[in-house]
Design an enzyme around this catalytic site. Sequence first.
Site, PDB file in Angstrom:
ATOM      1  N   LYS A   1       0.807  -1.374   0.231  1.00  0.00           N
ATOM      2  CA  LYS A   1       0.003  -0.135  -0.054  1.00  0.00           C
ATOM      3  C   LYS A   1       0.789   1.354  -0.047  1.00  0.00           C
ATOM      4  O   LYS A   1       2.247   1.647   0.853  1.00  0.00           O
ATOM      5  CB  LYS A   1      -0.851   0.290   1.348  1.00  0.00           C
ATOM      6  CG  LYS A   1      -2.079   1.197   0.765  1.00  0.00           C
ATOM      7  CD  LYS A   1      -2.391   2.257   2.276  1.00  0.00           C
ATOM      8  CE  LYS A   1      -1.533   2.828   2.395  1.00  0.00           C
ATOM      9  NZ  LYS A   1      -1.566   4.057   1.991  1.00  0.00           N
TER      10      LYS A   1
ATOM     11  N   GLU B   1      10.570   2.006   9.677  1.00  0.00           N
ATOM     12  CA  GLU B   1      11.206   3.133   9.749  1.00  0.00           C
ATOM     13  C   GLU B   1      10.869   3.855  10.100  1.00  0.00           C
ATOM     14  O   GLU B   1       9.906   4.103   9.020  1.00  0.00           O
ATOM     15  CB  GLU B   1      11.885   2.629   8.077  1.00  0.00           C
ATOM     16  CG  GLU B   1      12.648   1.638   7.947  1.00  0.00           C
ATOM     17  CD  GLU B   1      13.965   1.579   8.282  1.00  0.00           C
ATOM     18  OE1 GLU B   1      14.544   2.945   9.096  1.00  0.00           O
ATOM     19  OE2 GLU B   1      14.418   0.319   8.593  1.00  0.00           O
TER      20      GLU B   1
ATOM     21  N   CYS C   1      13.622  11.619   6.485  1.00  0.00           N
ATOM     22  CA  CYS C   1      13.345  10.894   7.420  1.00  0.00           C
ATOM     23  C   CYS C   1      14.966  11.339   8.229  1.00  0.00           C
ATOM     24  O   CYS C   1      15.256  11.844   9.585  1.00  0.00           O
ATOM     25  CB  CYS C   1      14.037  10.311   8.037  1.00  0.00           C
ATOM     26  SG  CYS C   1      14.074   9.082   6.933  1.00  0.00           S
TER      27      CYS C   1
ATOM     28  N   GLU D   1       9.470  16.264  14.709  1.00  0.00           N
ATOM     29  CA  GLU D   1      10.719  16.347  12.751  1.00  0.00           C
ATOM     30  C   GLU D   1       9.901  17.678  12.648  1.00  0.00           C
ATOM     31  O   GLU D   1       9.125  17.981  12.249  1.00  0.00           O
ATOM     32  CB  GLU D   1      10.230  15.222  13.227  1.00  0.00           C
ATOM     33  CG  GLU D   1      10.438  14.633  11.722  1.00  0.00           C
ATOM     34  CD  GLU D   1      10.391  13.306  10.624  1.00  0.00           C
ATOM     35  OE1 GLU D   1       9.078  13.074  10.739  1.00  0.00           O
ATOM     36  OE2 GLU D   1      10.901  12.702  10.373  1.00  0.00           O
TER      37      GLU D   1
HETATM   38  P1  NAP Z   1       2.715   8.590   7.219  1.00  0.00           P
HETATM   39  O1  NAP Z   1       1.691   9.837   7.074  1.00  0.00           O
HETATM   40  O2  NAP Z   1       2.712   7.672   8.399  1.00  0.00           O
HETATM   41  O3  NAP Z   1       2.160   7.806   6.045  1.00  0.00           O
HETATM   42  C1  NAP Z   1       3.082   6.593   5.369  1.00  0.00           C
HETATM   43  C2  NAP Z   1       2.304   5.164   4.765  1.00  0.00           C
HETATM   44  O4  NAP Z   1       2.010   4.699   6.457  1.00  0.00           O
HETATM   45  C3  NAP Z   1       0.676   6.485   3.167  1.00  0.00           C
HETATM   46  O5  NAP Z   1       1.520   5.533   2.612  1.00  0.00           O
HETATM   47  C4  NAP Z   1      -0.100   6.608   4.507  1.00  0.00           C
HETATM   48  O6  NAP Z   1      -0.935   6.331   3.809  1.00  0.00           O
HETATM   49  C5  NAP Z   1      -0.198   5.184   5.485  1.00  0.00           C
HETATM   50  N1  NAP Z   1      -1.264   5.392   6.638  1.00  0.00           N
HETATM   51  C6  NAP Z   1      -0.945   6.729   7.334  1.00  0.00           C
HETATM   52  N2  NAP Z   1      -2.455   6.534   8.078  1.00  0.00           N
HETATM   53  C7  NAP Z   1      -2.715   4.715   8.066  1.00  0.00           C
HETATM   54  C8  NAP Z   1      -3.454   4.028   9.315  1.00  0.00           C
HETATM   55  N3  NAP Z   1      -4.116   3.728  10.237  1.00  0.00           N
HETATM   56  N4  NAP Z   1      -2.705   2.715   8.829  1.00  0.00           N
HETATM   57  C9  NAP Z   1      -2.151   2.103   7.778  1.00  0.00           C
HETATM   58  N5  NAP Z   1      -1.498   2.841   7.190  1.00  0.00           N
HETATM   59  C10 NAP Z   1      -1.613   4.193   7.290  1.00  0.00           C
HETATM   60  O7  NAP Z   1       3.996   9.623   7.193  1.00  0.00           O
HETATM   61  P2  NAP Z   1       4.401   9.895   5.830  1.00  0.00           P
HETATM   62  O8  NAP Z   1       4.069  11.489   6.075  1.00  0.00           O
HETATM   63  O9  NAP Z   1       3.929   9.373   4.567  1.00  0.00           O
HETATM   64  O10 NAP Z   1       5.886   9.922   5.778  1.00  0.00           O
HETATM   65  C11 NAP Z   1       6.884  11.093   5.828  1.00  0.00           C
HETATM   66  C12 NAP Z   1       7.205  10.332   7.642  1.00  0.00           C
HETATM   67  O11 NAP Z   1       8.087   8.920   6.893  1.00  0.00           O
HETATM   68  C13 NAP Z   1       7.864  11.149   8.514  1.00  0.00           C
HETATM   69  O12 NAP Z   1       7.723  11.321   9.519  1.00  0.00           O
HETATM   70  C14 NAP Z   1       9.605  10.740   7.706  1.00  0.00           C
HETATM   71  O13 NAP Z   1      10.592  10.395   8.944  1.00  0.00           O
HETATM   72  C15 NAP Z   1       8.973   8.962   7.882  1.00  0.00           C
HETATM   73  N6  NAP Z   1      10.369   8.690   6.935  1.00  0.00           N
HETATM   74  C16 NAP Z   1      11.409   7.439   7.621  1.00  0.00           C
HETATM   75  C17 NAP Z   1      12.354   6.831   7.147  1.00  0.00           C
HETATM   76  C18 NAP Z   1      13.230   5.787   7.208  1.00  0.00           C
HETATM   77  O14 NAP Z   1      13.234   4.924   7.084  1.00  0.00           O
HETATM   78  N7  NAP Z   1      12.776   5.724   8.857  1.00  0.00           N
HETATM   79  C19 NAP Z   1      11.647   7.269   5.950  1.00  0.00           C
HETATM   80  C20 NAP Z   1      10.909   8.020   4.779  1.00  0.00           C
HETATM   81  C21 NAP Z   1      10.003   8.269   5.681  1.00  0.00           C
HETATM   82  P3  NAP Z   1      -1.988   7.549   3.266  1.00  0.00           P
HETATM   83  O15 NAP Z   1      -0.853   8.362   2.555  1.00  0.00           O
HETATM   84  O16 NAP Z   1      -2.874   6.550   1.810  1.00  0.00           O
HETATM   85  O17 NAP Z   1      -2.832   8.016   3.926  1.00  0.00           O
END
Ligand code: NAP
Length: 487
Positions: free
Chosen positions: A182, A257, A291, A391
Amino acid sequence: MFLVQDNQLPKVETRLFINGEWTTGGLDQTKEVINPATKEVVAKVSQAGEEETKQAIQAAKEAFPKWRALELKERVSILRKISQLIEEKADDLAKIMTLEQGKPLKEAKEEVLSGVETFLFAAEEARRLYGERIPAPNNHNYIVKKEPIGVVAAITPWNFPSGMVTRKLSPALAAGNTVVLKPSSDTPLSAIAFFEIAKKAGVPDGVVNLVMGDSTVIGETLTASDDVRKLTFTGSTAVGKLLFNQSGDTLKKISFELGGHAPFIVFDDADLEEAASYLIAAKFNNNGQVCIAPNRIFVDKRVKDEFTNLVLEKVKGLKVGNGLGNVDIGPLIREDAIGKIESQLADAEEKGADILIGGNRLRGGEYDKGYYFEPTILDQVTQKMNIFYEETFGPVIPLISFKTEEEAVKMANDCEFGLASYFFTKDIRRVEEVSDQLEYGMVGVNEIAISNAETPFGGVKHSGFGRENGHYGLEEYTQVKFVNVRY
Ligand code: NAP
């Protein structure tokens, strides 16, 4: 302002991919994908609900025994073929990414090409998934095998729409698992383009499946399913915690991650010019929406003015605009991303920080059409400010001064996250000691390149657990079986 000659989307599917077929699913709903540089609709993609997600899980479950049993050399050859096709289509894939995510084309292409490496690495490493033979009593053979886990659910974010997909799917497939992916609703097209490649490379039906749609519904369906044996998630810490709790009942193997808030320490003996250049490269990559972006810059008081001037001059030269043009920095992903930065800056200013450059949304002409923000330097940051702990997902460099090594390390570790960290020094004792003391999963010493196909990527504390890349990454997609043979 920034001239964009051609903003046509390369030909790409828009449907779900389940059991080897492209399908609109039963919901008959689509969702718009928006270009953050122009707010224009790039495409409309099909949406999945609980039913489609269950179908995808079932397809992956049925495909698992055959994929697992496939001759290793055939699996390796498919993985190699994927790598080759990604390379051949890299220009189109990069353009798709820039149109849905905003990052400059050059960065998008680098990200796409990282998938070439991860698939090649996984193909090579699949041949080295060695088990073990342990010394045993007479007439016995102790054998340890590394087996695939089964159906893997993968959930990926928008900031690396292609890299996060290839980084998860390459080891999962190499180890013999099947997958339901997904991707983020903001950037599904890069994932779809990858599935087109997987089909063309000969991945058997059901081995990889793609569902897009309401993340709560899909997340709940994936985590509740006992057929899904492994969950790999990259995204925010908040969603990670939710998925962790949701996966409790079915006791899945998990790797996460999550968020990061990287310290970047400049000691007084550092090569300041080099440190400043690396800071600019790491901070403004993907407009700070990374990140592992340096988010708290600790500088020894004795070299602070000199270092600040070096950084300031470099920031003045940065060009912001549509990623399809000749620019250094693209737009932010959405309106709320701008709101978060403005609120962090307002809080910091109110508590005594100074904005040395930037600090505002970019306006006028093409800028009014997208989500653009000035590259910003914030000075005199302290532990009283939100930006010290939250962050920052944007183009802000917060500067903090320190007097002693001990103070720098203490402040760097004053953080709930523990993903990436960086420091610059020429002192060999400090290299050893500070890299030991930093409570982070990764440390760049006089270096910012900490994400490679061969090396373990991941964090500690609220940045998650498990590793991606390298043989560590592959092992996350295996489970150990002990066989005791008496003969
Ligand atoms: P996010 O809001 O947590 O979303 C990540 C993924 O999770 C998306 O596919 C999102 O889908 C999905 N999601 C959201 N709510 C969900 C739920 N209740 N159940 C299941 N899936 C759900 O994060 P983001 O804004 O896309 O990405 C930014 C974050 O990712 C930052 O905090 C960054 O630090 C972190 N990140 C970490 C790494 C690492 O390697 N540590 C790498 C890259 C990014 P939808 O978009 O469809 O809502």
